[in-house]
Design an enzyme around this catalytic site. Sequence first.
Site, PDB file in Angstrom:
ATOM      1  N   ASP A 119       0.859  -1.203   0.000  1.00  0.00           N
ATOM      2  CA  ASP A 119       0.000   0.000   0.000  1.00  0.00           C
ATOM      3  C   ASP A 119       0.889   1.245   0.000  1.00  0.00           C
ATOM      4  OD1 ASP A 119      -3.039  -0.927   1.334  1.00  0.00           O
ATOM      5  OD2 ASP A 119      -1.341  -2.244   1.657  1.00  0.00           O
ATOM      6  N   THR A 149      -6.758  -4.662   0.887  1.00  0.00           N
ATOM      7  CA  THR A 149      -5.517  -4.988   1.610  1.00  0.00           C
ATOM      8  C   THR A 149      -5.660  -6.272   2.419  1.00  0.00           C
ATOM      9  OG1 THR A 149      -5.043  -2.645   1.758  1.00  0.00           O
ATOM     10  CG2 THR A 149      -3.780  -4.059   3.216  1.00  0.00           C
TER      11      THR A 149
HETATM   12  N1  LIG Z   1     -14.959   1.672   9.766  1.00  0.00           N
HETATM   13  C1  LIG Z   1     -15.466   0.840   8.865  1.00  0.00           C
HETATM   14  N2  LIG Z   1     -16.715   0.362   8.998  1.00  0.00           N
HETATM   15  C2  LIG Z   1     -17.239  -0.499   8.100  1.00  0.00           C
HETATM   16  N3  LIG Z   1     -16.558  -0.949   7.030  1.00  0.00           N
HETATM   17  C3  LIG Z   1     -15.309  -0.501   6.860  1.00  0.00           C
HETATM   18  C4  LIG Z   1     -14.689   0.405   7.753  1.00  0.00           C
HETATM   19  N4  LIG Z   1     -13.437   0.684   7.310  1.00  0.00           N
HETATM   20  C5  LIG Z   1     -13.287  -0.024   6.173  1.00  0.00           C
HETATM   21  N5  LIG Z   1     -14.395  -0.720   5.911  1.00  0.00           N
HETATM   22  C6  LIG Z   1     -14.591  -1.651   4.797  1.00  0.00           C
HETATM   23  O1  LIG Z   1     -13.525  -2.561   4.872  1.00  0.00           O
HETATM   24  C7  LIG Z   1     -13.085  -2.954   3.591  1.00  0.00           C
HETATM   25  C8  LIG Z   1     -11.624  -2.588   3.386  1.00  0.00           C
HETATM   26  O2  LIG Z   1     -11.429  -1.235   3.577  1.00  0.00           O
HETATM   27  P1  LIG Z   1     -10.663  -0.278   2.595  1.00  0.00           P
HETATM   28  O3  LIG Z   1     -11.210  -0.404   1.216  1.00  0.00           O
HETATM   29  O4  LIG Z   1     -10.675   1.099   3.162  1.00  0.00           O
HETATM   30  O5  LIG Z   1      -9.221  -0.757   2.697  1.00  0.00           O
HETATM   31  S1  LIG Z   1      -8.270  -1.178   1.587  1.00  0.00           S
HETATM   32  O6  LIG Z   1      -8.363  -0.280   0.438  1.00  0.00           O
HETATM   33  O7  LIG Z   1      -8.568  -2.552   1.290  1.00  0.00           O
HETATM   34  O8  LIG Z   1      -6.975  -1.009   2.190  1.00  0.00           O
HETATM   35  C9  LIG Z   1     -14.008  -2.225   2.649  1.00  0.00           C
HETATM   36  O9  LIG Z   1     -15.091  -3.041   2.417  1.00  0.00           O
HETATM   37  P2  LIG Z   1     -15.052  -4.272   1.430  1.00  0.00           P
HETATM   38  O10 LIG Z   1     -13.855  -4.128   0.564  1.00  0.00           O
HETATM   39  O11 LIG Z   1     -16.323  -4.101   0.701  1.00  0.00           O
HETATM   40  O12 LIG Z   1     -15.011  -5.488   2.274  1.00  0.00           O
HETATM   41  C10 LIG Z   1     -14.454  -1.026   3.447  1.00  0.00           C
HETATM   42  O13 LIG Z   1     -15.661  -0.508   2.982  1.00  0.00           O
HETATM   43 MG   LIG Z   2      -7.058   0.483   3.613  1.00  0.00          MG
HETATM   44 MG   LIG Z   3      -6.433   0.718  -0.002  1.00  0.00          MG
END
Ligand SMILES: Nc1ncnc2c1ncn2[C@@H]1O[C@H](COP(=O)(O)OS(=O)(=O)O)[C@@H](OP(=O)(O)O)[C@H]1O
Ligand SMILES: [Mg+2]
Ligand SMILES: [Mg+2]
Length: 341
Positions: A86, A154
């Site tokens: 990342d 990730t």
């Molecule tokens: N605080 C909080 N509450 C609820 N859901 C959350 C939260 N933080 C991250 N997410 C969900 O977690 C998945 C991964 O987050 P990210 O897309 O931000 O991370 S990354 O880009 O994969 O690093 C991603 O969902 P999915 O990829 O659909 O599983 C985010 O929407």
């Molecule tokens: Mg992330």
């Molecule tokens: Mg990310």
Amino acid sequence: MLFNDYSYLLRNILMLSYLISCYTFHAKLYKKLRNRIVKMSLLPRLVSTSVAIADHAGKLIRDIMSKGDLGIVTKEHAKDLQTKADRNAQKCIIGSLQKHFPKIKIIGEEEEEGTSDNIVDPSSIKVLDIKCPPEYENLKEEEVVVWVDPLDGTAEYTEGLLDHVTVLIGIATGGKAIGGIIHQPYYNYQNPGSPLGRTIWSTVGGNFGGITLQSPPSDSFIVTTTRSHSSSTVNDAVASVNPTQVLRVGGAGHKVLLLIEGKAHAYVFASPGCKKWDTCAPQAVLEAVGGTLADISGVPIPYDADAPHRNSTGVLAVASGVNFTEVLNKIPEHVKNNLKA
Ligand SMILES: Nc1ncnc2c1ncn2[C@@H]1O[C@H](COP(=O)(O)OS(=O)(=O)O)[C@@H](OP(=O)(O)O)[C@H]1O
Ligand SMILES: [Mg+2]
Ligand SMILES: [Mg+2]
Ligand SMILES: [Mg+2]
């Protein structure tokens, strides 16, 4: 002896003239390509450049995985992971965008700033046949916001669910997503011998490339949602649209690719967890192929530079050919209200 000396000299002269002609040919070709790129208007130039940048970031992501030391740290909470991939991908993407487009506003998921190493070489930028909608012909760098998720999925990356991983570069102006790049570094990783990785790009109201649009089956209703962040509200929203199957997968980029390739009809995520860098590029690609992405109440997501990073009112998206309003009307009021509160 004398003859040998001459033939040696002649061979070297021939070799040298061959090298000079090769160099001249490539220098001319390079200059021609550079001129074509420089003459393009901003949006196609930004999309073409971002395709090369996303491809390069994808290579960095694969390199780190193949070396085996992911350098995992947690961010805001235990489920919120960050890896060296990342961090390095963000440095490469931001550094390269800043070098080529110094006046655009860039907002990335990670804290890392752009660095001067791993900048994408201009020779790796291909001139793609990108259509610029007339309203964006005179777009200026100062009017553009680019939302960057250097590695979407990730958690899935660390767990070996490699096809869930994408690199997302979303281009916005006037609060709207107008161009998107989704690079999938591990596309085909389960098909040895096939080319690894692919990059999908689009301009909204223009064209798209890197993927073939497929319709989802007409005798089912497949919903994709989070695999790692479910809640009762997330599950209520999914159940309300009467799915025949639920695909719980990681990554906003990956979920939108499922919609485009006809593997799911709708992406339903009634949670405030997703961010603008997760949705900007996927929205631009989905809309370019005729799909729709908005919040869980059907309100457009704003992508201005000062918009809150969090998509606090959730995400609802449908594939091309699926009626967005019909799906939206099934989402219960309590779900919409929970996210508004
Ligand atoms: N605080 C909080 N509450 C609820 N859901 C959350 C939260 N933080 C991250 N997410 C969900 O977690 C998945 C991964 O987050 P990210 O897309 O931000 O991370 S990354 O880009 O994969 O690093 C991603 O969902 P999915 O990829 O659909 O599983 C985010 O929407
Ligand atoms: Mg992330
Ligand atoms: Mg990310
Ligand atoms: Mg993400």
